[in-house]
Design a protein around this motif. Structure first.
Motif, short mmCIF file in Angstrom:
data_model
loop_
_atom_site.label_atom_id
_atom_site.label_comp_id
_atom_site.label_asym_id
_atom_site.label_seq_id
_atom_site.Cartn_x
_atom_site.Cartn_y
_atom_site.Cartn_z
N ASN A 1 0.82 -1.21 0.00
CA ASN A 1 0.00 0.00 0.00
C ASN A 1 0.86 1.26 0.00
N PHE A 2 1.99 1.20 0.70
CA PHE A 2 2.89 2.35 0.75
C PHE A 2 3.48 2.61 -0.63
N LYS A 3 3.80 1.52 -1.34
CA LYS A 3 4.32 1.67 -2.70
C LYS A 3 3.31 2.38 -3.60
N TYR B 1 27.83 9.62 15.37
CA TYR B 1 26.81 10.31 14.57
C TYR B 1 26.94 9.89 13.11
N ARG B 2 25.79 9.55 12.50
CA ARG B 2 25.76 9.20 11.09
C ARG B 2 24.64 9.97 10.40
N ILE B 3 24.90 10.39 9.17
CA ILE B 3 23.85 10.96 8.33
C ILE B 3 23.66 10.01 7.14
N ILE B 4 22.41 9.62 6.90
CA ILE B 4 22.10 8.62 5.88
C ILE B 4 21.01 9.17 4.96
N VAL B 5 21.16 8.93 3.67
CA VAL B 5 20.15 9.32 2.69
C VAL B 5 19.62 8.06 2.02
N LYS B 6 18.31 7.90 2.01
CA LYS B 6 17.72 6.72 1.39
C LYS B 6 16.48 7.11 0.60
N THR B 7 16.17 6.27 -0.40
CA THR B 7 14.93 6.45 -1.14
C THR B 7 13.89 5.46 -0.62
N TRP B 8 12.64 5.77 -0.85
CA TRP B 8 11.57 4.86 -0.42
C TRP B 8 11.71 3.51 -1.12
N ARG C 1 8.02 14.77 0.55
CA ARG C 1 6.92 14.27 -0.24
C ARG C 1 7.44 13.66 -1.54
N PRO C 2 6.71 12.67 -2.12
CA PRO C 2 7.21 11.94 -3.29
C PRO C 2 7.58 12.81 -4.49
N SER C 3 6.95 13.96 -4.64
CA SER C 3 7.21 14.80 -5.83
C SER C 3 8.51 15.59 -5.72
N ILE C 4 9.15 15.60 -4.53
CA ILE C 4 10.39 16.35 -4.34
C ILE C 4 11.58 15.43 -4.49
N LYS C 5 12.51 15.80 -5.36
CA LYS C 5 13.75 15.06 -5.51
C LYS C 5 14.77 15.60 -4.51
N ASP D 1 1.97 5.70 -7.36
CA ASP D 1 0.78 6.01 -8.16
C ASP D 1 0.20 7.37 -7.81
N HIS D 2 0.49 7.86 -6.59
CA HIS D 2 -0.07 9.15 -6.16
C HIS D 2 1.06 10.13 -5.84
N GLU D 3 2.13 10.05 -6.63
CA GLU D 3 3.32 10.85 -6.36
C GLU D 3 3.01 12.34 -6.28
N LYS D 4 2.18 12.85 -7.18
CA LYS D 4 1.91 14.28 -7.23
C LYS D 4 0.99 14.76 -6.12
N PHE D 5 0.19 13.84 -5.58
CA PHE D 5 -0.84 14.28 -4.63
C PHE D 5 -0.53 13.89 -3.18
N ALA D 6 0.43 12.98 -2.96
CA ALA D 6 0.77 12.56 -1.60
C ALA D 6 1.57 13.65 -0.91
N LEU D 7 1.09 14.13 0.25
CA LEU D 7 1.74 15.21 0.98
C LEU D 7 2.60 14.65 2.11
N GLU D 8 3.51 15.49 2.58
CA GLU D 8 4.48 15.04 3.58
C GLU D 8 3.84 14.70 4.92
N VAL D 9 3.11 15.67 5.52
CA VAL D 9 2.60 15.48 6.89
C VAL D 9 1.32 14.64 6.93
N PRO D 10 0.27 14.99 6.19
CA PRO D 10 -0.98 14.24 6.34
C PRO D 10 -0.93 12.82 5.77
N HIS D 11 0.00 12.54 4.87
CA HIS D 11 0.05 11.22 4.25
C HIS D 11 1.31 10.44 4.65
#
Length: 654
Positions: A426-428, A602-609, A528-532, A433-443
């Motif tokens: 479901n997260f995928k 201390y570590r800083i890590i960058v990951k994609t969904w 949010r998904p629309s931000i690179k 599928d809802h990349e443009k409409f999924a928001l950071e906080v509410p979703h």
């Protein structure tokens, strides 16, 4: 009246009482009262000015002693008229109880009334086979009952009476007192408190009437009474008793069944239609119900005792560490081990003897853990045979229970894994599928808050959304039970008002590759998904790290901090994401995917969904497959087949 003599000697009487203890001796006179249908018995002590025990008196309102029947009562020794009485609660059937006073005094004086006639007599410890009855003038206020005064007390002092004798008597008579609310035992003017017990009431309605069952679990073992089921009529009299068939070490129980159906109950078997006796179907069904209720309580008791054992072993550090990479399998193996220990404990507690020291406990648990993971039950019984002797029935019982608990754990874990796979799917859909409409906080953030397992098991959410670092510090100190220090040292960093998306921490410590223990904290920045992801987002997570790094109140040499930036994808731009790509390349030497900075703890890590979700999807599909194979392996081994293999292996080994 003339003296009367028994056809025995003082030596014979004393010999019969050689093993009787003072507290048991005193209890005999209270039992004599209840045997004589007394409803009220008083025990009083007399002290002198030095606080020494001078005399004791036992008084009851029972039937008294019939003067016209002395040849069948007081004239007998090692024989008693009570032997012919079918009352289930009668105790004094040996014909020697009146002589037990020699264990705590030198002389006993009786005054007894039966009907309108009363008499007294004295028995001296030096002349046990002689007594002389004497008439007592009529007393209009007393028509029945007996009083016995003991003088020249020995072997019992004030402290011993209160600290030992009274608790003994409470434990001796509570089972009888709770059967009939009319019965009283009063010591020095105070009605005794009953022994500690847990009552479990139940009402059974059948065509023949209402049966009120009360299952009783005793904190301590009653002095003499076995585990019995008592049947009580409408006048609160026990008319019959049967063994509960639960004779188990550490579990002490009784059952009280009250109903007017027991009015007129006959202990002798009568074949007449409608007879109320122990051969009737009604009685058999109620007895079976009472025993079953006690058996259910025993299962609860054993479960609780097994849970306590496991908690004790965990506290002692006896359980092996589950340090595998896969936390779900670690938890499954841990549950398998706990279930196995509980199953064995419930079947045979002696395996986990209290005499085992810590090293022996650790060895035993480690052996069980290895056997559980290999699923070789025959090896399990080899270990158990070295501790206790098990019958074929015992082995069959344990193998069946282990098979059942293993399947239950597998089913539970498989369902847990499937639920998580559904969440991942479901997260995928949400981020693809809802990349443009999924928001950071509410979703995105809302989903993560309820699924922190994506970053590790057993994490707790400390702050989220718009909480600033001040609130994060307060939450962390409170989480570590140090909240009282908060107001003394406010944050001073210029970025203290920045807001983190998620701040989570793991309760309890983890163990690193160097075997050192540490506490793990994670700060997460979600996009949010629309931000690179670019350098701008990287600098944001770096600022969070700098606040934590430079604030003394966040410092702890035993803490490890991860700062994780997560987005749908990393920008390919050589301008807006140049530093991000450079940091990823320069830190590949550490062999940690997504690492862009590592400084001390201390570590800083960058990951994609995609990285996070695919990693979990592969892991959980693998777990599901392995558990399915394990389930097939267990199902193919039925309890009968397992027991046969175990017995055959044992015979060939011998």
């Amino acid at each position: 009246m003339k003296p009367r003599f028994l056809k025995t000697t003082d030596q014979s009487i004393q010999g019969q009482l050689s093993k009787v203890k003072p507290e048991q001796a005193l209890a005999e006179y209270i039992w004599n009262g209840f045997d004589a249908n007394a409803t009220k018995i008083e025990l009083n002590t007399e002290m002198n000015e030095l606080n020494n025990l001078v005399s004791m008196t036992v008084r009851d309102n029972g039937d008294g002693i019939d003067y016209d029947d002395l040849e069948n009562t007081l004239d007998l020794f090692l024989d008693s008229k009570k032997k012919n009485i079918s009352k289930p609660t009668t105790r004094g059937k040996k014909g020697r109880g009146r002589f037990t006073f020699i264990k705590f005094s030198e002389q006993a004086v009786w005054e007894t009334y039966s009907g309108n006639k009363g008499f007294s007599f004295i028995i001296d410890s030096g002349y046990l086979n002689k007594y002389e009855p004497k008439d007592i003038p009529k007393n209009s206020s007393i028509t029945k009952g007996t009083k016995v005064v003991f003088s020249h007390i020995k072997n019992i002092d004030f402290n011993h009476f209160n600290d030992f004798i009274v608790p003994f008597l409470i434990n001796e008579f509570t089972w009888l007192l709770i059967s009939n609310p009319k019965l009283q035992l009063i010591i020095n003017g105070i009605q005794i408190n009953q022994a500690e017990f847990l009552p479990i009431p139940h009402t059974e309605e059948v065509e023949e009437g209402t049966f009120n069952l009360n299952s009783v679990i005793w904190d301590e073992k009653p002095n003499q009474e076995k585990s019995l089921v008592y049947f009580i009529d409408s006048s609160d009299e026990i008319v019959h008793k049967e063994l509960s068939e639960l004779n188990l070490k550490g579990f002490y129980c009784s059952s009280y069944v009250k109903s007017d159906w027991f009015d007129g109950f006959n202990q002798e078997l009568e074949m007449l239609p409608g007879s109320k006796n122990k051969d009737s179907d009604v009685f058999k069904n109620i007895l079976a119900l009472a025993r079953n209720k006690l058996r259910q309580e025993y299962i609860k008791f054993r479960n609780s005792a097994a849970d306590n054992l496991i908690q004790q072993y965990i506290k002692e550090g006896v359980f092996p560490e589950m340090n595998g990479d896969n936390s779900v399998l670690n938890e499954f193996h841990r549950e398998q081990l706990i279930s196995t220990i509980k199953t064995i404990y419930e079947a045979e507690p002696a395996v986990f003897s209290k005499q085992l020291n810590k090293s022996q406990k650790r060895i035993l648990i480690k052996l069980l853990d290895r056997i559980v993971q290999s699923n070789k039950l025959s090896e399990l019984f080899d270990v158990l045979e070295g501790v206790v002797s098990l019958s074929e029935d015992g082995m069959s019982q344990i193998s069946g229970l282990l098979q059942r608990t293993s399947l239950e754990n597998i089913t539970k874990t498989v369902e847990h894994v499937k639920d998580r796979l559904d969440i991942i799917q479901n997260f995928k859909v949400l981020i693809e599928d809802h990349e443009k409409f999924a928001l950071e906080v509410p979703h995105i953030q809302k989903c993560i808050e309820s699924n922190l397992w994506l970053f590790g098991e057993k994490y707790h959410l400390l702050t989220s959304e718009e909480d600033k670092f001040d609130q994060a510090l307060r939450s962390l100190l409170k989480f570590n039970s140090k909240d009282e220090y908060y107001d003394k040292k406010p944050l001073t960093h210029p970025d203290k008002n920045k807001e983190m998306d998620l701040f989570i921490a793991q309760k309890g410590f983890k163990v690193g590759d160097d075997d050192k223990k540490y506490f793990h904290h994670v700060v997460i920045e979600l996009k949010r998904p629309s931000i690179k992801l670019r350098d701008t987002e990287l600098e944001q997570i770096k600022r969070y790290k700098n606040v934590i790094f430079n604030e003394p109140q966040f410092q702890d040499e035993n803490s490890v901090w991860d700062f994780v930036l997560i987005g749908n994808e990393i920008s390919d731009s050589k301008i807006t994401a140049a530093n991000l790509h450079a940091d990823l390349v320069s830190n590949k030497i550490h062999g940690e995917p997504g690492l862009v900075q590592k400084t001390g703890n201390y570590r800083i890590i960058v990951k994609t969904w995609k990285q996070i979700l695919n990693e979990f999807e592969l892991r959980y599909n693998d777990i599901s497959h392995r558990l399915s194979l394990k389930e097939l392996e267990i199902v193919s081994n039925t309890p009968d087949k397992l027991t046969e293999d175990i017995v055959n292996a044992s015979e060939s080994a011998s």
